[in-house]
Design an enzyme around this catalytic site. Sequence first.
Site, PDB file in Angstrom:
ATOM      1  N   GLN A   1       0.863  -1.194   0.000  1.00  0.00           N
ATOM      2  CA  GLN A   1       0.000   0.000   0.000  1.00  0.00           C
ATOM      3  C   GLN A   1       0.894   1.236   0.000  1.00  0.00           C
ATOM      4  O   GLN A   1       0.402   2.358  -0.100  1.00  0.00           O
ATOM      5  CB  GLN A   1      -0.873   0.017   1.252  1.00  0.00           C
TER       6      GLN A   1
ATOM      7  N   VAL B   1       3.592   4.031  -1.154  1.00  0.00           N
ATOM      8  CA  VAL B   1       3.835   4.692  -2.436  1.00  0.00           C
ATOM      9  C   VAL B   1       5.267   5.238  -2.488  1.00  0.00           C
ATOM     10  O   VAL B   1       5.621   6.004  -3.369  1.00  0.00           O
ATOM     11  CB  VAL B   1       2.801   5.828  -2.652  1.00  0.00           C
TER      12      VAL B   1
ATOM     13  N   HIS C   1      -1.656   0.964  -4.346  1.00  0.00           N
ATOM     14  CA  HIS C   1      -2.096   2.351  -4.146  1.00  0.00           C
ATOM     15  C   HIS C   1      -1.298   3.345  -4.998  1.00  0.00           C
ATOM     16  O   HIS C   1      -1.296   4.530  -4.709  1.00  0.00           O
ATOM     17  CB  HIS C   1      -1.997   2.735  -2.659  1.00  0.00           C
TER      18      HIS C   1
ATOM     19  N   CYS D   1      -2.446  10.996 -16.272  1.00  0.00           N
ATOM     20  CA  CYS D   1      -3.327  12.004 -16.865  1.00  0.00           C
ATOM     21  C   CYS D   1      -4.769  11.680 -16.502  1.00  0.00           C
ATOM     22  O   CYS D   1      -5.267  10.593 -16.828  1.00  0.00           O
ATOM     23  CB  CYS D   1      -3.157  12.025 -18.389  1.00  0.00           C
TER      24      CYS D   1
ATOM     25  N   CYS E   1      -0.282  16.773 -19.921  1.00  0.00           N
ATOM     26  CA  CYS E   1      -0.055  15.365 -20.265  1.00  0.00           C
ATOM     27  C   CYS E   1       0.787  15.322 -21.539  1.00  0.00           C
ATOM     28  O   CYS E   1       0.420  15.957 -22.538  1.00  0.00           O
ATOM     29  CB  CYS E   1      -1.394  14.671 -20.495  1.00  0.00           C
TER      30      CYS E   1
ATOM     31  N   CYS F   1      -1.831  13.605 -24.451  1.00  0.00           N
ATOM     32  CA  CYS F   1      -3.024  14.288 -25.006  1.00  0.00           C
ATOM     33  C   CYS F   1      -2.966  15.809 -24.805  1.00  0.00           C
ATOM     34  O   CYS F   1      -3.854  16.526 -25.256  1.00  0.00           O
ATOM     35  CB  CYS F   1      -4.304  13.723 -24.395  1.00  0.00           C
TER      36      CYS F   1
ATOM     37  N   ASN G   1       3.488  -6.473  13.365  1.00  0.00           N
ATOM     38  CA  ASN G   1       3.120  -5.070  13.575  1.00  0.00           C
ATOM     39  C   ASN G   1       3.642  -4.602  14.934  1.00  0.00           C
ATOM     40  O   ASN G   1       3.886  -5.403  15.829  1.00  0.00           O
ATOM     41  CB  ASN G   1       1.595  -4.917  13.524  1.00  0.00           C
ATOM     42  N   LEU G   2       3.758  -3.297  15.058  1.00  0.00           N
ATOM     43  CA  LEU G   2       4.225  -2.713  16.313  1.00  0.00           C
ATOM     44  C   LEU G   2       3.266  -3.030  17.456  1.00  0.00           C
ATOM     45  O   LEU G   2       3.663  -3.164  18.608  1.00  0.00           O
ATOM     46  CB  LEU G   2       4.321  -1.193  16.127  1.00  0.00           C
TER      47      LEU G   2
ATOM     48  N   ALA H   1       9.314  -3.153  13.005  1.00  0.00           N
ATOM     49  CA  ALA H   1       9.554  -3.959  11.800  1.00  0.00           C
ATOM     50  C   ALA H   1      11.025  -4.330  11.628  1.00  0.00           C
ATOM     51  O   ALA H   1      11.334  -5.449  11.206  1.00  0.00           O
ATOM     52  CB  ALA H   1       9.045  -3.194  10.579  1.00  0.00           C
TER      53      ALA H   1
HETATM   54  P1  OAD Z   1      -1.526   3.241   9.019  1.00  0.00           P
HETATM   55  O1  OAD Z   1      -0.900   4.518   9.412  1.00  0.00           O
HETATM   56  O2  OAD Z   1      -3.008   3.156   9.040  1.00  0.00           O
HETATM   57  O3  OAD Z   1      -1.006   2.063   9.962  1.00  0.00           O
HETATM   58  C1  OAD Z   1       0.367   1.873  10.209  1.00  0.00           C
HETATM   59  C2  OAD Z   1       0.520   0.647  11.095  1.00  0.00           C
HETATM   60  O4  OAD Z   1       1.908   0.423  11.250  1.00  0.00           O
HETATM   61  C3  OAD Z   1      -0.086   0.791  12.487  1.00  0.00           C
HETATM   62  O5  OAD Z   1      -0.817  -0.376  12.819  1.00  0.00           O
HETATM   63  C4  OAD Z   1       1.139   0.938  13.389  1.00  0.00           C
HETATM   64  O6  OAD Z   1       0.955   0.356  14.682  1.00  0.00           O
HETATM   65  C5  OAD Z   1       2.191   0.179  12.618  1.00  0.00           C
HETATM   66  N1  OAD Z   1       3.570   0.636  12.846  1.00  0.00           N
HETATM   67  C6  OAD Z   1       4.014   1.891  13.137  1.00  0.00           C
HETATM   68  N2  OAD Z   1       5.342   1.903  13.266  1.00  0.00           N
HETATM   69  C7  OAD Z   1       5.770   0.626  13.063  1.00  0.00           C
HETATM   70  C8  OAD Z   1       7.044  -0.003  13.078  1.00  0.00           C
HETATM   71  N3  OAD Z   1       8.176   0.669  13.308  1.00  0.00           N
HETATM   72  N4  OAD Z   1       7.100  -1.341  12.850  1.00  0.00           N
HETATM   73  C9  OAD Z   1       5.966  -2.050  12.608  1.00  0.00           C
HETATM   74  N5  OAD Z   1       4.740  -1.505  12.577  1.00  0.00           N
HETATM   75  C10 OAD Z   1       4.637  -0.186  12.805  1.00  0.00           C
HETATM   76  O7  OAD Z   1      -0.936   2.873   7.582  1.00  0.00           O
HETATM   77  P2  OAD Z   1      -1.481   1.812   6.513  1.00  0.00           P
HETATM   78  O8  OAD Z   1      -2.148   0.670   7.169  1.00  0.00           O
HETATM   79  O9  OAD Z   1      -0.393   1.538   5.555  1.00  0.00           O
HETATM   80  O10 OAD Z   1      -3.976   5.001   1.549  1.00  0.00           O
HETATM   81  O11 OAD Z   1      -2.576   2.688   5.767  1.00  0.00           O
HETATM   82  C11 OAD Z   1      -3.293   2.108   4.703  1.00  0.00           C
HETATM   83  C12 OAD Z   1      -3.682   3.172   3.715  1.00  0.00           C
HETATM   84  O12 OAD Z   1      -4.363   4.226   4.403  1.00  0.00           O
HETATM   85  C13 OAD Z   1      -2.517   3.889   3.075  1.00  0.00           C
HETATM   86  O13 OAD Z   1      -2.003   3.192   1.958  1.00  0.00           O
HETATM   87  C14 OAD Z   1      -3.103   5.207   2.671  1.00  0.00           C
HETATM   88  C15 OAD Z   1      -3.850   5.508   3.944  1.00  0.00           C
HETATM   89  O14 OAD Z   1      -4.899   6.358   3.854  1.00  0.00           O
HETATM   90  C16 OAD Z   1      -4.186   6.005   0.687  1.00  0.00           C
HETATM   91  O15 OAD Z   1      -3.643   7.085   0.760  1.00  0.00           O
HETATM   92  C17 OAD Z   1      -5.185   5.652  -0.386  1.00  0.00           C
END
Ligand code: OAD
Length: 238
Positions: free
Chosen positions: A89, A91, A106, A114, A133, A136, A198-199, A216
């Site tokens: 997820q 970027v 994502h 574009c 773009c 186009c 996960n943390l 991590a």
């Molecule tokens: P989040 O910010 O929602 O979650 C991050 C997770 O990583 C949490 O559960 C933290 O506890 C964990 N975390 C933080 N530090 C850590 C570490 N050092 N080691 C291990 N884990 C750790 O981020 P995502 O789940 O990636 O989408 O968010 C999903 C999507 O929501 C993103 O891709 C983005 C966002 O809105 C879009 O922008 C479309």
Amino acid sequence: MSGKIVILTGAGLSAESGLGTFRDEGGLWAQHRIEDVATPKGFARDPRLVHAFYNARRQQAAEATPNAAHDALARLQQRWPDEVILVTQNVDGLHEKAGATAIHMHGILTGALCAACDHRWPAPSEMTPQDMCPHCHAPAARPDIVWFGEIPYHMEAIDKHLQDCAIFAAIGTSGQVYPAAGFVAEAAQSGAETVELNLDRTEISRAFDSHHIGPATDIVPRWVDSLLTGGARRLPFV
Ligand code: OAD
């Protein structure tokens, strides 16, 4: 031990590379409103603001380096006897900087898209609402990022991988954004063993067979090493 491994990664994986997560305290969504910077409507309303948000993130990502967890996943992808599919997820492009290949569901900060004709090209470091773009010539350049309300990329391929993997892992993701948060259920239904790294525990922790709790850079290399040494997926991690 063998079999395909599918690994979903989220912002927590890159936290120790200095990139902020979204939902942790002080995270990106505490500083910016999702509706303003991560929706098509927000972009239509104020493209300058949205470009400024992603320009800043593009610069941070360009300066960031992969951490020990990205390196371990690249190692797993190179050495595991079967396929290792990284679905991210994120970027930020850090999987690629670590030498891995990933499916970017994502989008990616280094891409431009574009909005008029769907043509894609490498994003300049600073995008502006005036950018045209190259295909186009419409002044409709946007970051190649999937926003809320849009359908994530490569879903068909991801679904196929979830249906025939032996192990599914989710790393550093809060499990609050669908469809990614539903992958564990899909993989489990297909018979995969599921593991969350996960943390902390997340809202969907109960859906996983096992959990490795910690930063991590600590837990991911240990998990990868245990897999590569055949040390069993059932190592009693805490
Ligand atoms: P989040 O910010 O929602 O979650 C991050 C997770 O990583 C949490 O559960 C933290 O506890 C964990 N975390 C933080 N530090 C850590 C570490 N050092 N080691 C291990 N884990 C750790 O981020 P995502 O789940 O990636 O989408 O968010 C999903 C999507 O929501 C993103 O891709 C983005 C966002 O809105 C879009 O922008 C479309």
